[in-house]
Write a protein that holds these residues in place. Structure first.
Motif, short mmCIF file in Angstrom:
data_model
loop_
_atom_site.label_atom_id
_atom_site.label_comp_id
_atom_site.label_asym_id
_atom_site.label_seq_id
_atom_site.Cartn_x
_atom_site.Cartn_y
_atom_site.Cartn_z
N CYS A 32 80.08 -17.91 67.11
CA CYS A 32 79.99 -18.77 65.70
C CYS A 32 81.30 -18.25 64.69
O CYS A 32 81.69 -17.15 64.21
CB CYS A 32 78.94 -18.33 64.85
SG CYS A 32 78.60 -19.29 63.11
N LYS A 34 81.43 -18.73 61.80
CA LYS A 34 80.89 -18.55 60.38
C LYS A 34 80.68 -16.91 60.31
O LYS A 34 81.38 -16.30 59.47
CB LYS A 34 80.09 -19.30 59.96
CG LYS A 34 79.55 -19.44 58.62
CD LYS A 34 78.51 -20.09 58.26
CE LYS A 34 78.03 -20.22 57.07
NZ LYS A 34 77.05 -20.94 56.49
N LYS A 35 79.96 -16.60 61.81
CA LYS A 35 79.75 -14.87 62.39
C LYS A 35 81.10 -14.13 61.63
O LYS A 35 80.68 -12.76 61.07
CB LYS A 35 79.04 -15.26 62.95
CG LYS A 35 78.67 -14.22 63.28
CD LYS A 35 78.13 -14.12 64.77
CE LYS A 35 77.32 -12.60 65.24
NZ LYS A 35 78.17 -11.91 66.23
N TRP A 38 82.79 -13.97 58.60
CA TRP A 38 81.76 -12.72 57.63
C TRP A 38 82.64 -11.28 57.82
O TRP A 38 82.02 -10.09 57.21
CB TRP A 38 79.90 -12.76 57.61
CG TRP A 38 79.60 -13.58 56.71
CD1 TRP A 38 79.85 -13.41 55.30
CD2 TRP A 38 78.94 -15.20 56.67
NE1 TRP A 38 79.62 -14.72 54.59
CE2 TRP A 38 78.74 -15.87 54.93
CE3 TRP A 38 77.57 -15.30 57.16
CZ2 TRP A 38 77.50 -16.40 54.74
CZ3 TRP A 38 77.10 -16.15 57.07
CH2 TRP A 38 76.64 -16.95 55.82
N VAL A 215 79.03 -24.14 58.39
CA VAL A 215 78.59 -24.24 60.65
C VAL A 215 77.15 -24.30 60.35
O VAL A 215 76.57 -23.91 59.40
CB VAL A 215 79.03 -22.61 61.30
CG1 VAL A 215 78.27 -23.20 62.44
CG2 VAL A 215 80.67 -22.55 61.02
N PRO A 216 76.39 -25.19 60.63
CA PRO A 216 75.41 -25.92 60.78
C PRO A 216 74.74 -24.77 61.81
O PRO A 216 74.71 -24.27 62.59
CB PRO A 216 75.63 -26.89 61.05
CG PRO A 216 76.67 -27.35 61.72
CD PRO A 216 77.55 -26.47 61.27
N HIS A 220 73.27 -21.53 68.79
CA HIS A 220 74.41 -20.58 68.41
C HIS A 220 74.00 -19.21 68.17
O HIS A 220 74.26 -18.61 67.96
CB HIS A 220 75.46 -20.67 68.37
CG HIS A 220 75.61 -21.87 66.96
ND1 HIS A 220 75.27 -22.89 67.09
CD2 HIS A 220 75.47 -21.15 65.82
CE1 HIS A 220 75.03 -23.16 65.12
NE2 HIS A 220 75.66 -22.19 65.09
N PHE A 229 73.29 -12.62 60.41
CA PHE A 229 73.51 -13.62 59.00
C PHE A 229 72.01 -14.41 59.42
O PHE A 229 72.30 -14.95 57.99
CB PHE A 229 74.59 -14.02 59.07
CG PHE A 229 75.59 -13.11 59.33
CD1 PHE A 229 76.18 -11.83 57.36
CD2 PHE A 229 76.80 -12.03 59.89
CE1 PHE A 229 77.04 -10.54 57.04
CE2 PHE A 229 77.99 -11.63 59.84
CZ PHE A 229 77.80 -11.06 58.74
N MET A 230 71.52 -14.48 59.50
CA MET A 230 70.51 -15.67 60.03
C MET A 230 69.02 -15.57 58.40
O MET A 230 69.81 -16.70 57.97
CB MET A 230 68.42 -15.38 60.50
CG MET A 230 69.29 -15.25 62.25
SD MET A 230 69.29 -16.45 63.39
CE MET A 230 68.80 -15.51 65.08
N CYS A 233 72.08 -18.57 55.85
CA CYS A 233 72.44 -19.81 56.68
C CYS A 233 70.64 -20.20 57.28
O CYS A 233 70.72 -21.32 57.20
CB CYS A 233 72.97 -19.53 58.17
SG CYS A 233 74.59 -18.93 58.15
#
Ligand code: SF4
Length: 510
Positions: A32, A34-35, A38, A215-216, A220, A229-230, A233
């Protein structure tokens, strides 16, 4: 290897808005963007600080890596800090030029990407690249991991002729039955993947130079491993579709792909099982639902001389006790409550001490403690599986263990079949159901509140006790005893509560 996954990359940002990657960053970005963003922009984020369980995984990975190096006599380790990128590259070049048969942590930098190859082994005119994994099989996720290393090494002029994953061998048995490691050749799949690497590196570096990407959430977030990071999100809503009972990551993702993010959005024509229909009803009516079958299902748990048994286990990458396979779980602690004919409860407990095989004394203590029980309750079949394993590990008490297994009764299906409270949030694990059903009993006063932490702490007490101050050892031991005892007492209180519900609060679903 995995221990580098969450650490900042050395010699990080060159001047300007460009960002250096590593193999762990690259694979993270494949999961991901986004992951990865971060991880790079917030390396000190609380979510990235390894907890005891993750730290233990890193430590075990390091032990596996060190054991793997024994297989390459004459190998040279690039033993410099990862922050010394240029010096590591120079040391690697020197070792290769001097004809080292193998270089460990061989370091290369190309395309602003840093890789340290676990084992680079000379093979004729070229080199075999080996990635060491502490898993007991080769997995799909290893391919891009190896491919980015192969691409960067090749870009630095190294002729990679073969690639393999050296992982733990699930057939190995402690102390010396078989080979601890197994090799899987991945040359073909890595060669097929390498062509994608430069474009993905470019995409990731461009993404990192920009704002946080949008990122939705989806599958993934769970694969190849749970994203830390759950909580940032994923919505915390109790009616989120991921809280539908029995729905795992794959089916959650399938619902999201259909535009269904909330349980209340489920189309009426969608087929749901009985448990899910009970959940929907409990959520709609905001009430506890108890099936009329509860009283009958509870009968085996309500007589005198019913015991309540719970294990804590260890699981080590490199097995520690006779006959154990890599990562095999082994019981090292139990707690046992037993209801007496006068309605009081007795308690017995065992916690391993020292590195020697704890299973024989554990079995002796458990057989003694449970001798008078008519039935022994557990929550899930976990204990039954461990008892079967103990029959192999302690064959001299095989008959007694078989007799104990014959007494086992499982409380988990009783709850799953008969009760639902909206606060279960789709889960029937003891920790989830306890607060809604027995709110007066919590784990809040305990230091250890999680079985995975208990497992790591037991292993620490058993195998690195000499590195822990005496006072801390005593404290952790007591924390473990308290935790396991609370688990069996929770079952006792749960059965009492279920008994009340069966007798007085029955509220059948249609
Ligand atoms: S939770 Fe999912 S979407 Fe969010 S950063 Fe992690 S993988 Fe990406």
């Amino acid at each position: 290897m995995a221990e580098r996954a969450l650490k900042p990359v050395p010699n990080d940002q060159p001047s300007g808005a460009t960002y250096r990657l590593s193999k762990s960053r690259f694979t993270s970005g494949l999961q991901c963007h986004k992951k990865l963003w971060w991880e790079v922009h917030e390396p000190d984020a609380i979510e990235l600080q390894p907890d005891k369980v993750l730290q233990d995984l890193f430590d075990q990975g390091r032990q596996v890596g060190e054991a793997a190096r024994q297989r390459y006599p004459g190998g040279v380790l690039i033993d410099l800090p990862h922050s010394a990128g240029a010096a590591r590259v120079a040391a690697t070049q020197k070792a290769l030029a001097e004809g080292a048969p193998a270089v460990f942590e061989a370091t290369f930098i190309a395309d602003e990407t840093f890789v340290a190859i676990d084992v680079l082994e000379r093979q004729g005119d070229g080199y075999r690249l080996t990635e060491v994994k502490s898993s007991s099989s080769q997995k799909d996720e290893h391919i891009p991991d190896v491919a980015v290393q192969a691409r960067v090494a090749a870009a630095c002029g190294v002729n990679i002729t073969a690639a393999e994953v050296l992982h733990l061998n699930k057939e190995f048995r402690h102390p010396d039955s078989g080979d601890l490691f197994a090799r899987t050749d991945v040359t073909g799949p890595v060669a097929a993947f390498v062509a994608q690497v430069p474009d993905e590196i470019a995409r990731q570096r461009k993404m990192l130079a920009g704002p946080l990407p949008d990122v939705p959430v989806g599958l993934h977030c769970f694969e190849p491993r749970d994203c830390p990071f759950m909580d940032r999100c994923w919505p915390d809503a109790p009616d989120h579709i991921r809280h539908l009972a029995g729905v795992g990551p794959k089916r959650t993702a399938a619902y999201l792909a259909r535009g269904i993010s909330s349980i209340k959005d489920l189309p009426p024509r969608d087929k749901l099982n009985f448990t899910q229909r009970r959940q929907l009803k409990a959520m709609a009516e905001e009430c506890l639902i108890v099936e009329p079958t509860l009283a009958r299902e509870l009968v085996p748990f309500t007589g005198p001389r019913v015991g309540f048994l719970d294990f804590e286990t260890i699981a080590r990458a490199i097995p520690v006790w006779p006959g154990m396979a890599p990562w095999q779980q082994a019981a090292a602690q139990f707690s046992y409550h037993e209801r007496q004919p006068d309605g009081t409860y007795t308690h017995a407990a065992f916690l391993a001490e020292g590195p020697r095989d704890a299973r024989p004394p554990l079995v002796e203590a458990m057989v003694r403690a449970t001798a008078n029980a008519e039935r022994v309750a557990t929550y899930t079949a976990f204990e039954k599986t461990r008892i079967r394993e103990l029959q192999e590990a302690v064959p001299e008490l095989d008959a007694e263990l078989a007799a104990l297994e014959a007494k086992l009764i499982d409380l988990h299906p009783v709850v799953r079949n008969c009760v639902y409270h909206p606060d279960f949030r789709g889960s029937f694990s003891l920790k989830y159901i306890l607060t809604p059903l027995v709110p007066e009993l919590t784990y809040n006063d305990l230091v250890i509140v999680d079985g995975r932490v208990a497992s790591v702490e037991i292993a620490r007490l058993l195998f690195v006790a000499d590195k822990i101050p005496r006072q801390e050892r005593d404290r952790v031991r007591q924390d473990l005893l308290n935790y396991c005892e609370r688990d069996t007492w929770a079952m006792v209180k749960l059965v009492e509560r279920l008994g009340e519900l069966a007798g007085t609060h029955t509220r059948p679903t249609p």
